[in-house]
Write a protein that holds these residues in place. Structure first.
Motif, PDB file in Angstrom:
ATOM      1  N   UNK A 106       0.841  -1.199   0.000  1.00 28.17           N
ATOM      2  CA  UNK A 106       0.000   0.000   0.000  1.00 28.17           C
ATOM      3  C   UNK A 106       0.876   1.249   0.000  1.00 28.17           C
ATOM      4  N   UNK A 107       1.860   1.282   0.864  1.00 26.26           N
ATOM      5  CA  UNK A 107       2.720   2.467   0.963  1.00 26.26           C
ATOM      6  C   UNK A 107       3.524   2.672  -0.324  1.00 26.26           C
ATOM      7  N   UNK A 108       4.063   1.593  -0.865  1.00 24.33           N
ATOM      8  CA  UNK A 108       4.892   1.706  -2.069  1.00 24.33           C
ATOM      9  C   UNK A 108       4.069   2.163  -3.269  1.00 24.33           C
ATOM     10  N   UNK A 109       2.873   1.610  -3.422  1.00 21.41           N
ATOM     11  CA  UNK A 109       2.037   1.981  -4.563  1.00 21.41           C
ATOM     12  C   UNK A 109       1.505   3.398  -4.398  1.00 21.41           C
ATOM     13  N   UNK A 110       1.151   3.785  -3.187  1.00 18.68           N
ATOM     14  CA  UNK A 110       0.713   5.175  -2.947  1.00 18.68           C
ATOM     15  C   UNK A 110       1.809   6.168  -3.339  1.00 18.68           C
ATOM     16  N   UNK A 111       3.049   5.835  -2.955  1.00 15.93           N
ATOM     17  CA  UNK A 111       4.160   6.732  -3.269  1.00 15.93           C
ATOM     18  C   UNK A 111       4.390   6.814  -4.776  1.00 15.93           C
ATOM     19  N   UNK A 112       4.261   5.665  -5.458  1.00 14.38           N
ATOM     20  CA  UNK A 112       4.534   5.623  -6.893  1.00 14.38           C
ATOM     21  C   UNK A 112       3.374   6.155  -7.723  1.00 14.38           C
ATOM     22  N   UNK A 113       2.158   6.022  -7.192  1.00 10.83           N
ATOM     23  CA  UNK A 113       0.961   6.425  -7.942  1.00 10.83           C
ATOM     24  C   UNK A 113      -0.003   7.152  -7.029  1.00 10.83           C
ATOM     25  N   UNK A 114       0.264   8.405  -6.710  1.00  6.04           N
ATOM     26  CA  UNK A 114      -0.667   9.168  -5.870  1.00  6.04           C
ATOM     27  C   UNK A 114      -2.081   9.129  -6.460  1.00  6.04           C
ATOM     28  N   UNK A 115      -3.061   8.971  -5.586  1.00  3.35           N
ATOM     29  CA  UNK A 115      -4.441   8.849  -6.039  1.00  3.35           C
ATOM     30  C   UNK A 115      -4.947   7.426  -6.039  1.00  3.35           C
ATOM     31  N   UNK A 116      -4.043   6.452  -5.807  1.00  2.00           N
ATOM     32  CA  UNK A 116      -4.467   5.044  -5.731  1.00  2.00           C
ATOM     33  C   UNK A 116      -5.280   4.810  -4.464  1.00  2.00           C
ATOM     34  N   UNK A 117      -6.274   3.961  -4.549  1.00  2.00           N
ATOM     35  CA  UNK A 117      -7.065   3.559  -3.386  1.00  2.00           C
ATOM     36  C   UNK A 117      -7.112   2.038  -3.347  1.00  2.00           C
ATOM     37  N   UNK A 118      -7.478   1.496  -2.175  1.00  2.00           N
ATOM     38  CA  UNK A 118      -7.301   0.070  -1.952  1.00  2.00           C
ATOM     39  C   UNK A 118      -8.548  -0.588  -1.353  1.00  2.00           C
ATOM     40  N   UNK A 119      -8.665  -1.886  -1.658  1.00  2.00           N
ATOM     41  CA  UNK A 119      -9.656  -2.747  -1.016  1.00  2.00           C
ATOM     42  C   UNK A 119      -8.936  -3.976  -0.497  1.00  2.00           C
ATOM     43  N   UNK A 120      -9.503  -4.593   0.526  1.00  2.00           N
ATOM     44  CA  UNK A 120      -8.904  -5.768   1.149  1.00  2.00           C
ATOM     45  C   UNK A 120      -9.907  -6.913   1.097  1.00  2.00           C
ATOM     46  N   UNK A 121      -9.492  -8.011   0.467  1.00  2.00           N
ATOM     47  CA  UNK A 121     -10.317  -9.222   0.448  1.00  2.00           C
ATOM     48  C   UNK A 121      -9.824 -10.153   1.543  1.00  2.00           C
ATOM     49  N   UNK A 122     -10.660 -10.377   2.536  1.00  2.00           N
ATOM     50  CA  UNK A 122     -10.399 -11.360   3.589  1.00  2.00           C
ATOM     51  C   UNK A 122     -11.200 -12.617   3.295  1.00  2.00           C
ATOM     52  N   UNK A 123     -10.902 -13.686   3.987  1.00  2.00           N
ATOM     53  CA  UNK A 123     -11.710 -14.893   3.833  1.00  2.00           C
ATOM     54  C   UNK A 123     -13.142 -14.663   4.289  1.00  2.00           C
ATOM     55  N   UNK A 124     -13.377 -13.593   5.042  1.00  3.24           N
ATOM     56  CA  UNK A 124     -14.714 -13.296   5.558  1.00  3.24           C
ATOM     57  C   UNK A 124     -15.462 -12.252   4.732  1.00  3.24           C
TER      58      UNK A 124
END
Length: 286
Positions: A106-124
């Motif tokens: 998350x930190x590396x991609x945010x730094x390389x591509x400002x404006x990126x957002x994330x989702x997390x897939x858990x087993x639940x």
């Protein structure tokens, strides 16, 4: 590259068919055609196992559950989970993404591509950041920063992370993939299957191919006995590993380059076309 219409491109005695779902087995309207349903059933009647191998999470497998015939095994989340569709999607194996590695991505991609957002897939289930496009399949998902979504009160006590998703509203899909692999490819496996700039991030070394290879080894099936189908970059490793592989007529250029053969598009039942020809060759009809 050989064509699905060339009998010499077909294996004489395949033991397993591994097929992607979206853009491959499914038509664009997400339906499974009657022709495809019949072909899958005929393959299993002939003793050929069929695995669904998809980027979808286990909870999104209802789309094909009614079309399972024999074993009902599915490899989900790009290899991070193996589920039994006959048992309501019961998890049989999980190959998780370490939470600290996910945070580092998350930190590396945010730094390389400002404006990126994330989702997390858990087993639940799936949760996402406020800027991430909301999931219509999961209206009760939690919405919070990735750091909070990945936080555990006690290390190792939270449900496994099967995939991290990264979205960018402006970058080109392949450009975003290249940028993310450059900045975080040493931390995790990064691929994509969406027509948008949406990346799928798994544990390092986890892919459709790695988990399919393990499942095949458990059954004494070699890669030469596998026929695989796909259409997007997350299928490349699987198509390269399988002894015989087909890119769909609608496939990404990287997939066409990786596959040993090519069939017609998903809306033209390209998977069924090949299965029918395999069975005809086994019967000595071609």
């Amino acid at each position: 590259m050989t064509s699905a219409t060339d009998p010499l491109s077909l294996p004489a005695h395949p033991r397993l068919i591994a097929t992607d779902l979206d853009g491959t087995l499914l038509r664009d309207d997400k339906s499974v055609s009657d022709r495809t349903i019949a072909a899958l059933a005929a393959a299993e009647d002939a003793g050929i196992e069929v695995f669904f191998v998809t980027g979808r999470p286990p909870s999104w497998m209802g789309i094909v559950r009614d079309h399972v015939h024999g074993h009902g095994l599915a490899i989900c989340a790009n290899g991070a989970a193996v589920v039994d569709l006959h048992a309501g999607g019961k998890l049989l194996e999980v190959h998780p993404l370490d939470r600290e590695k996910a945070l580092a991505v998350v930190r590396a991609v945010r730094d390389a591509a400002p404006g990126a957002s994330f989702a997390v897939e858990l087993t639940t289930g799936i949760s996402y950041e406020p800027a991430y496009p909301p999931f219509r399949f999961d209206p009760v998902a939690a919405v919070a920063p990735a750091e909070k979504l990945l936080h555990e009160e006690e290390p190792g006590q939270g449900p496994p992370v099967i995939k991290l998703l990264a979205f960018h509203p402006e970058l080109a899909p392949d450009g975003f993939l290249t940028l993310a692999r450059t900045s975080a490819g040493h931390l995790a496996s990064i691929t994509r299957s969406s027509p948008t700039a949406l990346l799928e991030i798994s544990g390092l070394g986890v892919s459709k191919a790695s988990t399919l290879a393990l499942c095949c080894a458990e059954r004494g099936i070699s890669s030469d006995e596998v026929v695989a189908f796909g259409d997007m970059p997350n299928d490349v490793e699987m198509l390269t590993w399988a002894g015989t592989s087909f890119a769909m007529g609608n496939a990404h250029p990287d997939v066409i380059a990786a596959a040993s053969g090519r069939t017609v598009a998903n809306n033209e039942d390209g998977v069924a076309v090949v299965i029918e020809q395999i069975l005809a060759r086994r019967a000595g009809l071609i």
